[in-house]
Design a protein around this motif. Structure first.
Motif, mmCIF file in Angstrom:
data_model
loop_
_atom_site.group_PDB
_atom_site.id
_atom_site.type_symbol
_atom_site.label_atom_id
_atom_site.label_comp_id
_atom_site.label_asym_id
_atom_site.label_seq_id
_atom_site.Cartn_x
_atom_site.Cartn_y
_atom_site.Cartn_z
ATOM 1 N N ALA A 89 0.746 -1.151 0.095
ATOM 2 C CA ALA A 89 0.184 -0.050 -0.074
ATOM 3 C C ALA A 89 0.815 1.312 0.093
ATOM 4 O O ALA A 89 0.460 2.164 -0.771
ATOM 5 C CB ALA A 89 -0.912 0.080 1.240
ATOM 6 N N GLU A 90 1.915 1.214 0.690
ATOM 7 C CA GLU A 90 2.876 2.561 0.895
ATOM 8 C C GLU A 90 3.667 2.610 -0.616
ATOM 9 O O GLU A 90 3.651 3.963 -0.955
ATOM 10 C CB GLU A 90 3.989 2.315 1.990
ATOM 11 N N ILE A 91 3.948 1.544 -1.185
ATOM 12 C CA ILE A 91 4.646 1.673 -2.438
ATOM 13 C C ILE A 91 3.413 2.358 -3.654
ATOM 14 O O ILE A 91 3.976 3.239 -4.107
ATOM 15 C CB ILE A 91 4.914 0.274 -3.089
ATOM 16 N N CYS A 92 2.357 1.735 -3.585
ATOM 17 C CA CYS A 92 1.072 2.157 -4.319
ATOM 18 C C CYS A 92 0.872 3.891 -3.984
ATOM 19 O O CYS A 92 0.920 4.460 -4.871
ATOM 20 C CB CYS A 92 -0.168 1.404 -4.154
ATOM 21 N N ASP A 93 0.812 4.062 -2.803
ATOM 22 C CA ASP A 93 0.745 5.622 -2.463
ATOM 23 C C ASP A 93 1.808 6.471 -2.927
ATOM 24 O O ASP A 93 1.504 7.440 -3.450
ATOM 25 C CB ASP A 93 0.555 5.730 -0.928
ATOM 26 N N PHE A 94 3.207 5.923 -2.697
ATOM 27 C CA PHE A 94 4.032 6.676 -3.429
ATOM 28 C C PHE A 94 4.121 6.689 -4.880
ATOM 29 O O PHE A 94 4.460 7.885 -5.405
ATOM 30 C CB PHE A 94 5.578 5.772 -2.955
ATOM 31 N N ALA A 106 9.744 2.879 -12.775
ATOM 32 C CA ALA A 106 9.838 2.042 -11.603
ATOM 33 C C ALA A 106 9.377 0.558 -11.847
ATOM 34 O O ALA A 106 9.955 -0.415 -11.336
ATOM 35 C CB ALA A 106 8.844 2.867 -10.666
ATOM 36 N N TRP A 107 8.449 0.532 -12.841
ATOM 37 C CA TRP A 107 7.836 -0.722 -13.192
ATOM 38 C C TRP A 107 9.058 -1.550 -14.030
ATOM 39 O O TRP A 107 9.228 -2.881 -13.575
ATOM 40 C CB TRP A 107 6.661 -0.775 -14.155
ATOM 41 N N ARG A 108 9.825 -1.231 -14.816
ATOM 42 C CA ARG A 108 10.869 -1.775 -15.400
ATOM 43 C C ARG A 108 11.811 -2.230 -14.382
ATOM 44 O O ARG A 108 12.609 -3.332 -14.331
ATOM 45 C CB ARG A 108 11.574 -0.773 -16.370
ATOM 46 N N VAL A 109 12.215 -1.005 -13.466
ATOM 47 C CA VAL A 109 13.073 -1.732 -12.547
ATOM 48 C C VAL A 109 12.524 -2.849 -11.715
ATOM 49 O O VAL A 109 13.205 -3.901 -11.273
ATOM 50 C CB VAL A 109 13.481 -0.367 -11.500
ATOM 51 N N ILE A 110 11.498 -3.083 -11.197
ATOM 52 C CA ILE A 110 10.745 -4.041 -10.407
ATOM 53 C C ILE A 110 10.893 -5.109 -11.130
ATOM 54 O O ILE A 110 11.284 -6.359 -10.639
ATOM 55 C CB ILE A 110 9.455 -3.661 -9.984
#
Length: 117
Positions: A89-94, A106-110
């Motif tokens: 949830a914190e990641i999504c909020d960020f 960020a998606w490519r890094v993940i």
């Protein structure tokens, strides 16, 4: 990239979770599978298969099911949605406060972090 076998297992778990959710909605309304089938204009077998997670209902079937349970489609799915952990949830909020370009980066890094070699 997620292995195909893992994706199948995830779908199977999701079907079972959805079936459990439908069963809880049905029993909270004190309905039998037979009465829900009648109210939904579905077969008893379809209700059983949905509740077991061995059937992936179409949108038409979901609509009939929501009528039989006397709930909206939104409510049918609301309790089913997977709850996120606090960290997720914190990641999504960020990410919601970032630009589309930053979210893509960020998606490519993940994805790169979890690629199997």
């Amino acid at each position: 990239m997620e292995k195909p076998r893992n994706r199948v297992a995830n779908w199977t778990r999701m079907h079972r979770r959805f079936g459990d959710h439908v069963r809880k909605l049905r029993t909270s309304r004190e309905l039998t599978q037979e009465s829900l089938a009648e109210r939904s204009d579905l077969s008893v077998d379809a209700i059983r298969r949905i509740e077991r997670g061995s059937f992936s209902p179409s949108l038409d079937t979901l609509g009939k099911l929501s009528v039989g349970l006397d709930v909206s489609l939104k409510t049918l799915f609301q309790g089913f949605e997977r709850e996120r952990t606090d960290a997720v949830a914190e990641i999504c909020d960020f990410l919601t406060q970032r630009s589309g370009r930053e979210v893509q980066r960020a998606w490519r890094v993940i994805q790169a972090l979890f690629e199997e070699r």
